[in-house]
Motif scaffolding. Structure first.
Motif, PDB file in Angstrom:
ATOM      1  N   SER A  28      67.222 -25.823  54.592  1.00 45.54           N
ATOM      2  CA  SER A  28      65.777 -25.674  54.416  1.00 45.54           C
ATOM      3  C   SER A  28      65.189 -24.690  55.411  1.00 45.54           C
ATOM      4  CB  SER A  28      65.075 -27.027  54.562  1.00 45.54           C
ATOM      5  OG  SER A  28      65.141 -27.473  55.897  1.00 45.54           O
ATOM      6  N   THR A  29      65.913 -24.410  56.484  1.00 45.51           N
ATOM      7  CA  THR A  29      65.356 -23.535  57.518  1.00 45.51           C
ATOM      8  C   THR A  29      66.033 -22.165  57.570  1.00 45.51           C
ATOM      9  OG1 THR A  29      66.900 -24.225  59.260  1.00 45.51           O
ATOM     10  CG2 THR A  29      64.941 -25.571  58.941  1.00 45.51           C
ATOM     11  N   TYR A  30      67.093 -21.969  56.806  1.00 46.16           N
ATOM     12  CA  TYR A  30      67.851 -20.720  56.954  1.00 46.16           C
ATOM     13  C   TYR A  30      67.041 -19.483  56.605  1.00 46.16           C
ATOM     14  CZ  TYR A  30      72.153 -23.482  57.350  1.00 46.16           C
ATOM     15  OH  TYR A  30      73.120 -24.354  57.733  1.00 46.16           O
ATOM     16  N   ASN A  31      66.114 -19.630  55.677  1.00 47.92           N
ATOM     17  CA  ASN A  31      65.342 -18.468  55.264  1.00 47.92           C
ATOM     18  C   ASN A  31      63.983 -18.386  55.949  1.00 47.92           C
ATOM     19  OD1 ASN A  31      67.234 -17.347  53.419  1.00 47.92           O
ATOM     20  ND2 ASN A  31      66.735 -18.988  51.996  1.00 47.92           N
ATOM     21  N   SER A  32      63.809 -19.236  56.955  1.00 47.48           N
ATOM     22  CA  SER A  32      62.535 -19.272  57.645  1.00 47.48           C
ATOM     23  C   SER A  32      62.269 -17.949  58.348  1.00 47.48           C
ATOM     24  CB  SER A  32      62.569 -20.411  58.664  1.00 47.48           C
ATOM     25  OG  SER A  32      61.457 -20.333  59.497  1.00 47.48           O
ATOM     26  N   THR A  33      61.042 -17.444  58.216  1.00 46.19           N
ATOM     27  CA  THR A  33      60.723 -16.179  58.866  1.00 46.19           C
ATOM     28  C   THR A  33      59.909 -16.396  60.128  1.00 46.19           C
ATOM     29  OG1 THR A  33      58.895 -16.036  57.305  1.00 46.19           O
ATOM     30  CG2 THR A  33      60.820 -14.703  56.834  1.00 46.19           C
ATOM     31  N   GLY A  34      58.917 -17.271  60.050  1.00 45.72           N
ATOM     32  CA  GLY A  34      58.081 -17.476  61.226  1.00 45.72           C
ATOM     33  C   GLY A  34      58.613 -18.602  62.081  1.00 45.72           C
ATOM     34  N   GLU A  35      57.720 -19.287  62.747  1.00 43.45           N
ATOM     35  CA  GLU A  35      58.094 -20.426  63.556  1.00 43.45           C
ATOM     36  C   GLU A  35      58.420 -21.584  62.638  1.00 43.45           C
ATOM     37  OE1 GLU A  35      57.555 -21.707  67.718  1.00 43.45           O
ATOM     38  OE2 GLU A  35      55.594 -21.883  66.761  1.00 43.45           O
ATOM     39  N   ASP A  36      59.566 -22.148  62.844  1.00 42.75           N
ATOM     40  CA  ASP A  36      60.010 -23.238  62.010  1.00 42.75           C
ATOM     41  C   ASP A  36      59.810 -24.528  62.788  1.00 42.75           C
ATOM     42  OD1 ASP A  36      61.302 -24.422  59.807  1.00 42.75           O
ATOM     43  OD2 ASP A  36      63.092 -24.586  61.052  1.00 42.75           O
ATOM     44  N   VAL A  37      58.687 -25.180  62.548  1.00 36.35           N
ATOM     45  CA  VAL A  37      58.355 -26.351  63.350  1.00 36.35           C
ATOM     46  C   VAL A  37      58.311 -27.624  62.505  1.00 36.35           C
ATOM     47  CG1 VAL A  37      57.025 -25.016  65.026  1.00 36.35           C
ATOM     48  CG2 VAL A  37      55.860 -26.085  63.091  1.00 36.35           C
ATOM     49  N   GLY A  38      58.500 -28.728  63.153  1.00 40.15           N
ATOM     50  CA  GLY A  38      58.419 -30.028  62.499  1.00 40.15           C
ATOM     51  C   GLY A  38      58.318 -31.102  63.553  1.00 40.15           C
ATOM     52  N   PRO A  39      58.111 -32.353  63.105  1.00 40.01           N
ATOM     53  CA  PRO A  39      58.050 -33.454  64.066  1.00 40.01           C
ATOM     54  C   PRO A  39      59.313 -33.478  64.926  1.00 40.01           C
ATOM     55  CG  PRO A  39      57.464 -34.199  61.866  1.00 40.01           C
ATOM     56  CD  PRO A  39      57.952 -32.796  61.724  1.00 40.01           C
ATOM     57  N   ARG A  40      59.131 -33.781  66.182  1.00 42.67           N
ATOM     58  CA  ARG A  40      60.267 -33.748  67.104  1.00 42.67           C
ATOM     59  C   ARG A  40      61.174 -34.956  66.901  1.00 42.67           C
ATOM     60  NH1 ARG A  40      56.120 -31.247  70.972  1.00 42.67           N
ATOM     61  NH2 ARG A  40      56.932 -29.139  71.110  1.00 42.67           N
ATOM     62  N   VAL A  41      62.450 -34.714  66.988  1.00 44.25           N
ATOM     63  CA  VAL A  41      63.432 -35.750  66.681  1.00 44.25           C
ATOM     64  C   VAL A  41      63.875 -36.526  67.916  1.00 44.25           C
ATOM     65  CG1 VAL A  41      65.379 -34.158  66.913  1.00 44.25           C
ATOM     66  CG2 VAL A  41      65.626 -36.171  65.502  1.00 44.25           C
ATOM     67  N   GLN A  42      63.693 -35.947  69.108  1.00 39.22           N
ATOM     68  CA  GLN A  42      64.304 -36.526  70.303  1.00 39.22           C
ATOM     69  C   GLN A  42      63.963 -37.996  70.507  1.00 39.22           C
ATOM     70  OE1 GLN A  42      62.758 -33.688  70.107  1.00 39.22           O
ATOM     71  NE2 GLN A  42      64.021 -32.067  70.971  1.00 39.22           N
ATOM     72  N   GLN A  43      62.695 -38.343  70.334  1.00 33.57           N
ATOM     73  CA  GLN A  43      62.335 -39.724  70.638  1.00 33.57           C
ATOM     74  C   GLN A  43      62.954 -40.707  69.654  1.00 33.57           C
ATOM     75  OE1 GLN A  43      58.127 -40.611  70.093  1.00 33.57           O
ATOM     76  NE2 GLN A  43      57.859 -38.599  69.193  1.00 33.57           N
ATOM     77  N   TYR A  44      63.224 -40.250  68.431  1.00 35.70           N
ATOM     78  CA  TYR A  44      63.885 -41.139  67.474  1.00 35.70           C
ATOM     79  C   TYR A  44      65.332 -41.388  67.889  1.00 35.70           C
ATOM     80  CZ  TYR A  44      59.787 -40.239  64.672  1.00 35.70           C
ATOM     81  OH  TYR A  44      58.497 -40.157  64.244  1.00 35.70           O
ATOM     82  N   LEU A  45      65.956 -40.358  68.424  1.00 36.36           N
ATOM     83  CA  LEU A  45      67.330 -40.526  68.893  1.00 36.36           C
ATOM     84  C   LEU A  45      67.373 -41.480  70.083  1.00 36.36           C
ATOM     85  CD1 LEU A  45      68.754 -36.887  68.658  1.00 36.36           C
ATOM     86  CD2 LEU A  45      68.736 -38.678  66.932  1.00 36.36           C
TER      87      LEU A  45
END
Lengths: 335, 335
Positions: free
Chosen positions: A250-267
């Protein structure tokens, strides 16, 4: 006999976003003769795979980038039409990393002979090849599902995902697939017997759909996709969950900033593991993986589909189609 | 003798964002007498830790949430002032999960006696306690640094981070710390001999600063912080890098959507591992960890700092200060 000239496909420009036909250039070249130790091949099948998108960018990744105005290359199967090597003879079928070219000359050492009597040769690009091995090591070594655990697979109808889900079922897991078309959902449910399948682009609330499909939470996640689909899943991770991060298409063709909710706290909350990997990390164990896959294939415990398009000139479209969610099973070009 | 009444601190409201004084309520209560099997303690030290912020929210996490209008609790050390248990006598010093309360009554089974002759008792809340053990298992089991590898530690001047960096150095790694004040940077460089320290809030380009501090890339990352600091680091991950995701303090007080650049593709590119954990995951090996830490402490291979504030009434401010980057070393309240 090979013709005196043929086509190859060059990288015409580095794509911004999703590749288009302008990304590719068909170049007519003279057919070369093999030197000592080399063979001339007639290309039979070419594999198109999402990871190749990364090679179209500049900059370091796990494989070097394609050069501009040079041939694109990837997994392929060819028939030897002229040999200057004692290890291969005319008519042998070989697999290797081949240029997108109708009649390539390669070193005999750079390809491996395959036995066409065991299974259709194209399976060596799919279930018995890199996609099958990727699924095997991701499930066996990273997801490590126990009997009765819930395993979610994104990109579930693709070559890797469909194998991953079936392997998780062999290990006794409850398998939930995520896919994007009616046909894929039907295939995963009816032919591969996934326990639940979510059609991500028709549900209103992905988090709610996952929660319904995974009432006991998620113990392992084989992720090909990344992005919002994965981000809806992270809150459902059970204690000590394992994520095999196989890709993030889903992110391979991203051109700009590819942002989303941060995963660290779930881990942190779940003491969960997220392990990026490529199949090459397990190269010392390809024999083990191939034997397992061949055994399951013969037993009928896993099945596969190929999506074959015909004609060398279709190769760019077949590749572009990977990013449109078009392919069900392994995408192959028959030359 | 205990007074007939004393104070405890209740959770007055669930904070939105960073806790304030309104989050807490001081409640005057009668001092209870211990029943059979219980002891009355005089609280000597209370530990305030970032993970407690998570317990102030509703919803499941790795520890249950604090109840509204009930005492907040955490690591603490007390002296037995009255005992109805054969295992503890007046004057014994014990450690355990204590309510934020001046004179709590607890079950004797719920606390552990410590020997005040070995080390200052407060170290059992710091370098010899949970923060030290967290650092030990994160470095030893997840980061697994080899001689000469580059290990980055965020929140490096905190109780966990400063121990983590020193342990990585004992293992022969090159250690780069990230911290937020001049004083912390000086402490890490001059007293703990970190190889490089980045003051994240004074550099213009965190990515460039990390690149300069880590010319050979990053082999392991002990992350307490998450957020933009970590996101500047991900592109520098070397093949098979290991991230010990100990915390994500930058996001704990987030109220809205907490978004940032996606990490998945970096993990795939580097075949990198990101492992969330809490110290309790390693509870079966606390003995091993404590012995190692005590040995290193005696040898002088690790040192520690405590940031002690005095007075029970300072407890909320000490806690709030954790999120302002104020504390250097383990934050403790001396009652």
């Amino acid at each position: 006999m090979a013709p005196s000239a043929h086509y190859q496909i060059l990288l015409a420009e580095r794509p911004e976003g999703t590749p288009t036909r302008d990304t590719f250039h068909f170049d007519r070249v003279s057919t070369a003769s093999p030197s000592s130790g080399e063979v001339l091949l007639k290309t039979l099948y070419l594999s198109v795979d999402p990871y190749m998108r990364g090679r179209m960018n500049e900059g370091k990744s796990y494989v070097p980038p394609f050069e501009l105005h040079e041939p694109i290359s990837g997994g392929g199967i060819g028939e030897v039409v002229e040999s200057q090597s004692s290890s291969l003879k005319e008519g042998d079928i070989v697999i290797g990393n081949l240029n997108w070219e109708e009649y390539p000359v390669v070193s005999a050492d750079a390809v491996r002979k395959i036995d066409p009597s065991l299974a259709p040769v194209s399976t060596h690009l799919g279930i018995l090849g890199m996609p099958g091995l990727t699924a095997y090591f991701g499930i066996n070594d990273i997801c490590r599902p126990k009997e009765g655990e819930t395993v979610v697979v994104s990109g579930a109808a693709g070559a890797v995902g469909s194998a991953a889900g079936q392997i998780a079922k062999i290990y006794g897991a409850r398998v939930v697939g995520i896919a994007g078309t009616d046909e894929k959902v039907r295939y995963l449910k009816e032919e591969l017997h996934f326990d639940e399948v979510i059609q991500y682009n028709t549900v209103e609330d992905m988090g709610a759909a996952l929660q319904e499909a995974c009432p006991d939470g998620v113990d392992a996640y084989f992720d090909n996709v990344g992005g919002p689909i994965s981000e809806a899943l992270y809150p459902l991770l059970n204690k000590y969950a394992r994520i095999a991060q196989c890709g993030a298409i889903s992110t391979y063709n991203s051109t700009g900033e590819d942002v989303g909710p941060r995963v660290q706290q779930y881990l942190v909350k779940a003491s969960a593991l997220m392990q990026g990997f490529i199949v090459g990390d397990f190269s010392s164990r390809f024999q083990e993986g191939s034997e397992k896959l061949a055994e399951w294939l013969q037993q009928g415990s896993i099945t596969y589909r190929e999506n074959v398009v015909e004609g060398f000139q279709q190769t760019p479209d077949a590749f572009i189609g990977l990013f449109k969610g078009e392919n069900l099973g392994k995408q192959i070009v028959k030359i």
